[in-house]
Design a protein around this motif. Structure first.
Motif, mmCIF file in Angstrom:
data_model
loop_
_atom_site.group_PDB
_atom_site.id
_atom_site.type_symbol
_atom_site.label_atom_id
_atom_site.label_comp_id
_atom_site.label_asym_id
_atom_site.label_seq_id
_atom_site.Cartn_x
_atom_site.Cartn_y
_atom_site.Cartn_z
ATOM 1 N N ARG A 113 0.613 -1.426 0.142
ATOM 2 C CA ARG A 113 -0.038 -0.171 0.393
ATOM 3 C C ARG A 113 0.902 0.952 0.128
ATOM 4 N NH1 ARG A 113 -3.221 -2.003 4.007
ATOM 5 N NH2 ARG A 113 -4.233 -3.492 3.301
ATOM 6 N N ASP A 114 2.190 1.391 1.066
ATOM 7 C CA ASP A 114 3.061 2.625 1.172
ATOM 8 C C ASP A 114 3.843 2.915 -0.319
ATOM 9 O OD1 ASP A 114 1.908 2.761 3.454
ATOM 10 O OD2 ASP A 114 4.249 1.532 4.473
ATOM 11 N N ARG A 117 0.823 4.317 -2.520
ATOM 12 C CA ARG A 117 0.430 5.762 -2.369
ATOM 13 C C ARG A 117 2.357 6.096 -3.200
ATOM 14 N NH1 ARG A 117 -0.524 4.343 2.556
ATOM 15 N NH2 ARG A 117 -2.172 3.988 2.421
ATOM 16 N N GLU A 118 2.517 5.807 -2.539
ATOM 17 C CA GLU A 118 4.076 6.735 -3.426
ATOM 18 C C GLU A 118 3.798 6.544 -5.215
ATOM 19 O OE1 GLU A 118 7.171 5.027 -1.901
ATOM 20 O OE2 GLU A 118 7.130 5.450 0.370
ATOM 21 N N SER A 121 1.348 9.623 -5.869
ATOM 22 C CA SER A 121 1.935 10.887 -5.636
ATOM 23 C C SER A 121 3.110 11.284 -6.944
ATOM 24 C CB SER A 121 1.649 11.194 -4.276
ATOM 25 O OG SER A 121 3.620 10.531 -4.041
#
Length: 126
Positions: A113-114, A117-118, A121
């Protein structure tokens, strides 16, 4: 003709592969070693181990209560490929997928997930 088109659409592989991270045992003439089952299809598997000692020839792959007999067809960089003599049952593929999903712990899911997300973005490129 239709079979040839199906092969072109899938590339070299006749069977789709299931991506996994399951503990397994690889048994060869070189010995019995712990490994990680990373790809599985009805006709073969890819296995990884840090110090994988394998040579071409007969092999047995065991994961959970499943076992398949085949031949090591390649080995390099800690990975090896096994071609099964008999196709594994579809039920084993489904069971392996379910085992893999339940073995995926919170840290792995959170890390994925991280990373996603990165990437969204723009902070990470894959």
């Amino acid at each position: 003709m239709a079979k040839a088109l199906a092969m072109i659409e899938r590339g070299r592989r006749a069977q789709s592969r299931l991506r996994l991270r399951l503990p397994c045992r690889l048994i060869t003439r070189s010995g019995d070693q712990k490994a990680l089952l990373v790809d599985l299809s009805r006709t073969g598997a890819r296995v990884h181990a840090e110090h994988l000692a394998c040579e071409r020839g007969d092999a047995v792959l065991r994961w959970f209560e499943m076992e398949s007999f085949g031949q090591l067809v390649w080995a390099r960089s800690g990975f090896c490929g096994i071609h099964f003599y008999d196709p594994v049952p579809e039920a084993w593929l489904r069971q392996s997928r379910l085992l893999n999903e339940s073995a995926c712990d919170f840290d792995d899911r959170q890390a994925a997930r991280d990373m996603a997300r990165e990437w969204v973005s723009g902070a990470r490129r894959i």
